[in-house]
Design an enzyme around this catalytic site. Structure first.
Site, short mmCIF file in Angstrom:
data_model
loop_
_atom_site.label_atom_id
_atom_site.label_comp_id
_atom_site.label_asym_id
_atom_site.label_seq_id
_atom_site.Cartn_x
_atom_site.Cartn_y
_atom_site.Cartn_z
N ASN A 1 13.39 1.27 3.58
CA ASN A 1 14.11 0.23 2.83
C ASN A 1 14.26 0.55 1.34
O ASN A 1 15.31 0.36 0.77
CB ASN A 1 13.47 -1.14 3.06
CG ASN A 1 12.03 -1.19 2.63
OD1 ASN A 1 11.35 -0.17 2.59
ND2 ASN A 1 11.56 -2.36 2.27
N GLU B 1 0.39 -1.09 3.32
CA GLU B 1 1.28 -2.14 2.80
C GLU B 1 2.26 -2.45 3.93
O GLU B 1 3.11 -1.63 4.26
CB GLU B 1 1.99 -1.63 1.54
CG GLU B 1 1.00 -1.40 0.41
CD GLU B 1 1.61 -0.86 -0.87
OE1 GLU B 1 0.89 -0.82 -1.88
OE2 GLU B 1 2.79 -0.47 -0.87
N CYS C 1 10.25 -5.90 1.72
CA CYS C 1 9.10 -6.57 2.32
C CYS C 1 8.78 -7.88 1.62
O CYS C 1 8.17 -8.77 2.19
CB CYS C 1 7.89 -5.65 2.28
SG CYS C 1 7.56 -5.05 0.61
N GLU D 1 -2.85 -1.43 -3.91
CA GLU D 1 -2.45 -0.30 -4.74
C GLU D 1 -1.91 -0.86 -6.05
O GLU D 1 -1.88 -2.07 -6.24
CB GLU D 1 -1.43 0.57 -4.00
CG GLU D 1 -2.07 1.23 -2.76
CD GLU D 1 -1.13 2.18 -2.01
OE1 GLU D 1 -0.26 2.79 -2.64
OE2 GLU D 1 -1.29 2.28 -0.79
P1 NDP Z 1 8.06 1.44 10.36
O1 NDP Z 1 6.68 0.93 10.50
O2 NDP Z 1 8.93 1.46 11.55
O3 NDP Z 1 8.05 2.93 9.82
C1 NDP Z 1 7.38 3.29 8.62
C2 NDP Z 1 7.06 4.78 8.66
O4 NDP Z 1 6.05 5.03 9.65
C3 NDP Z 1 8.25 5.65 9.04
O5 NDP Z 1 8.17 6.85 8.30
C4 NDP Z 1 8.00 5.86 10.52
O6 NDP Z 1 8.67 6.98 10.99
C5 NDP Z 1 6.50 6.03 10.55
N1 NDP Z 1 5.87 5.80 11.85
C6 NDP Z 1 6.28 4.97 12.84
N2 NDP Z 1 5.39 4.99 13.88
C7 NDP Z 1 4.39 5.85 13.52
C8 NDP Z 1 3.19 6.31 14.15
N3 NDP Z 1 2.82 5.86 15.36
N4 NDP Z 1 2.42 7.18 13.50
C9 NDP Z 1 2.76 7.62 12.27
N5 NDP Z 1 3.90 7.24 11.62
C10 NDP Z 1 4.70 6.36 12.23
O7 NDP Z 1 8.71 0.61 9.17
P2 NDP Z 1 10.22 0.63 8.70
O8 NDP Z 1 10.59 2.00 8.26
O9 NDP Z 1 11.01 -0.06 9.77
O10 NDP Z 1 10.17 -0.28 7.37
C11 NDP Z 1 10.28 -1.66 7.39
C12 NDP Z 1 8.92 -2.32 7.39
O11 NDP Z 1 8.19 -1.93 6.26
C13 NDP Z 1 9.00 -3.83 7.33
O12 NDP Z 1 8.06 -4.40 8.22
C14 NDP Z 1 8.59 -4.13 5.90
O13 NDP Z 1 8.08 -5.42 5.72
C15 NDP Z 1 7.60 -3.06 5.65
N6 NDP Z 1 7.42 -2.85 4.21
C16 NDP Z 1 6.28 -3.25 3.60
C17 NDP Z 1 6.13 -3.12 2.24
C18 NDP Z 1 4.87 -3.55 1.55
O14 NDP Z 1 4.68 -3.14 0.43
N7 NDP Z 1 4.03 -4.36 2.14
C19 NDP Z 1 7.19 -2.55 1.41
C20 NDP Z 1 8.34 -2.15 2.16
C21 NDP Z 1 8.44 -2.29 3.51
P3 NDP Z 1 10.14 6.84 11.59
O15 NDP Z 1 10.87 5.84 10.78
O16 NDP Z 1 10.67 8.19 11.38
O17 NDP Z 1 9.97 6.40 13.00
#
Ligand code: NDP
Length: 496
Positions: free
Chosen positions: A166, A265, A299, A477
């Protein structure tokens, strides 16, 4: 040059974005396509790191830790990080194009938020690491000679940084910068949806002379792919992850065997509380921003808006009017809303629009997909949507949707508003709109979240703690909290 700047982002055809391992740009045999969410066009292919390449990256990071990088002083490391910041600024047009190509976000946002914050992350954590206060305790001993204790901060080791799509560059650098400032080495995996700004960062690391193996970049997917290979790797010491709560649980399970340090996060289902005594126009403008920024894909976005009864109908009417007036379009069209990240994500958000109807909500605007009559119809655009009338236990009120949508409901009393806001399995952020100073402090404190904004939203000082409670994360963080996560403090006790 990784990619021709002049023709970026259209077309990227013929380009295969490489991984960076041990200072080498590697184009792997396996690759996947990077698809534009603006028009569905394949822009480039991306090298996919399998478990063997991930292992090479981790081994390279381990060697770099034991090599010259581990012997640099904090001042030398931080000087390099400042150069990274400067180079990002010099190449800011490239970074803006790359971020826009992957996400379709508006030029205005990429220029004013995503890329400048990436550079700011390197500068801020360089400064913080330089200014970290020393800790020293003198103690008495039975023989009267005494002893002196001081704390040294060592790197944790090899850190896996896993980032979402995002705010790709902002969130990747938010972890890479403090990890490097503390002397760690990094293997970073961006989301497969957003590989381009990370690939440019790899170039910048090389351009400013960050030694081989210190920053490694592996592209690929999450489960059963690059991400999982990285978080399972026995030689990774810590994982800094931003993403969905369910992914956080999966990573926790993968990391359990080798007891890695974790900073998470995660998701949110954030509430905005608008009191009748608030500055109406400021609350309206702020709520528009907190619901629709980045097409609702932050998020911290408010997906639940609670408005005090005396102004409820007026506020809802004004919010709906403004939402209807939002201009949807491509990144370079001066639009308010770009597309969602992908068709797949759009299907998910649309399924919540359908669910809202099934749960007897009233959709006051939006609820569907815009039609342009041109190539943008192949993109991932969606209408901004405002819902009213859902029960508090409806799935649309409980689950994170991550799109340009909110549910608006009335409340009658402050205590009730606090209860509604806190009735969530998530606990990331809240926004409170009021002109009463007493109420502001009283309510802000009661929010079960990591951050509450009063009369604003997404106002960030990088020195402050950032993170969530409940399903929204583990740890904090930001500022010294990042330095604490990315270092191992060790006590040295010297008998005098
Ligand atoms: P995901 O959890 O789908 O993916 C995040 C990252 O983790 C990607 O690089 C993904 O790879 C990777 N990933 C997925 N599954 C695994 C696994 N089993 N092992 C290791 N790595 C893995 O999140 P999104 O990319 O869909 O982002 C949106 C989400 O992030 C929302 O829920 C949002 O709220 C949250 N978010 C939280 C923030 C915070 O600060 N609290 C800030 C911004 C977003 P790939 O995409 O290549 O599958």
């Amino acid at each position: 040059m990784l990619m021709p700047t002049a023709s970026y982002p259209y077309p990227l055809s013929g380009t295969q974005l490489p991984c960076l391992i041990d200072g080498e740009l590697i184009r792997s045999a396996r690759s996947f396509e990077n698809v534009s969410p603006v028009d569905g066009r394949v822009m480039c292919t991306v090298s996919e790191a399998d478990a063997a390449l991930v292992d090479r990256a981790v081994q390279a990071a381990r060697r770099a830790l034991r090599g010259p990088w581990g012997r640099l002083s904090t001042a030398e490391r931080c000087a390099l990080l400042r150069k990274v910041a400067e180079r990002i600024e010099e190449r800011s047009a490239d970074f803006v194009s790359a971020e826009i190509a992957d996400t379709g976000k508006t030029l205005q946002q990429a220029r004013s938020l995503d890329i400048p914050r990436g550079a700011a992350n390197f500068r801020a954590f360089a400064e913080l690491a330089m200014g970290r206060p020393a800790e020293c305790f003198e103690m008495g001993t039975p023989d009267g000679r005494g002893a002196l204790n001081y704390t040294v901060h060592k790197p944790v080791g090899v850190v896996a940084v896993i980032a979402p799509w995002n705010l790709p560059f902002l969130l990747l650098t938010w972890k890479v910068a403090p990890a490097l400032a503390c002397g760690n080495t990094v293997v970073a995996k961006p989301s497969e949806e957003t590989p381009s700004s990370a690939a440019l960062l790899a170039e910048v690391m090389q351009e400013v002379g960050v030694p081989p193996g210190v920053f490694n970049l592996v592209h690929g997917f999450g489960p059963d792919s690059t991400g999982e290979a990285l978080v399972r790797h026995a030689d990774v010491n810590a994982i800094a992850f931003t993403g969905e709560s369910a992914t956080g649980s999966a990573i926790m399970r993968s990391a359990a065997d080798s007891v890695k340090a974790l900073s998470f996060e995660l998701g949110g289902k954030n509430a905005a509380l608008v009191f009748a005594d608030a500055d109406f126009d400021a609350a309206l403008a702020g709520t528009m921003r907190s619901v629709f920024s980045n097409c609702g894909q932050v998020c911290l976005c408010s997906e639940r808006v609670y408005v005090e009864r005396p102004i409820f109908e007026r506020f809802l009417e004004a919010l709906t009017q403004r939402a209807r007036a939002l201009k949807i379009g491509g990144p370079y069209e001066g639009a308010d809303l770009g597309p969602l990240i992908s068709r797949r994500h759009r299907d998910k958000v649309l399924s919540y629009y359908a669910l809202a109807r099934a749960e007897h909500g009233e959709l006051l605007c939006g609820g569907g997909v815009p039609s342009f009559g041109d190539q943008r119809d192949r993109g991932a655009f969606i209408e901004p949507t405002i819902i009213r009338g859902l029960a508090e236990d409806a799935r649309c009120v409980k689950e994170e949707i991550f799109g340009p949508v909110c549910h608006v409901a009335p409340f009658d009393a402050e205590e009730e508003a606090v209860g509604l806001a806190n009735d969530s399995r998530y606990g990331l952020a809240a926004a409170v709109w009021t002109s009463s100073l007493q109420r502001a402090h009283r309510v802000a404190r009661q929010m079960e979240v990591g951050i509450t904004w009063v009369n604003d939203w997404f106002l960030r000082d990088l020195r402050t703690p950032f993170g969530g409670v409940k399903l929204s994360g583990i740890g904090r963080e930001g500022g010294m909290h990042s330095l604490a996560f990315f270092s191992e403090p060790m006590n040295i006790c010297v008998k005098l």
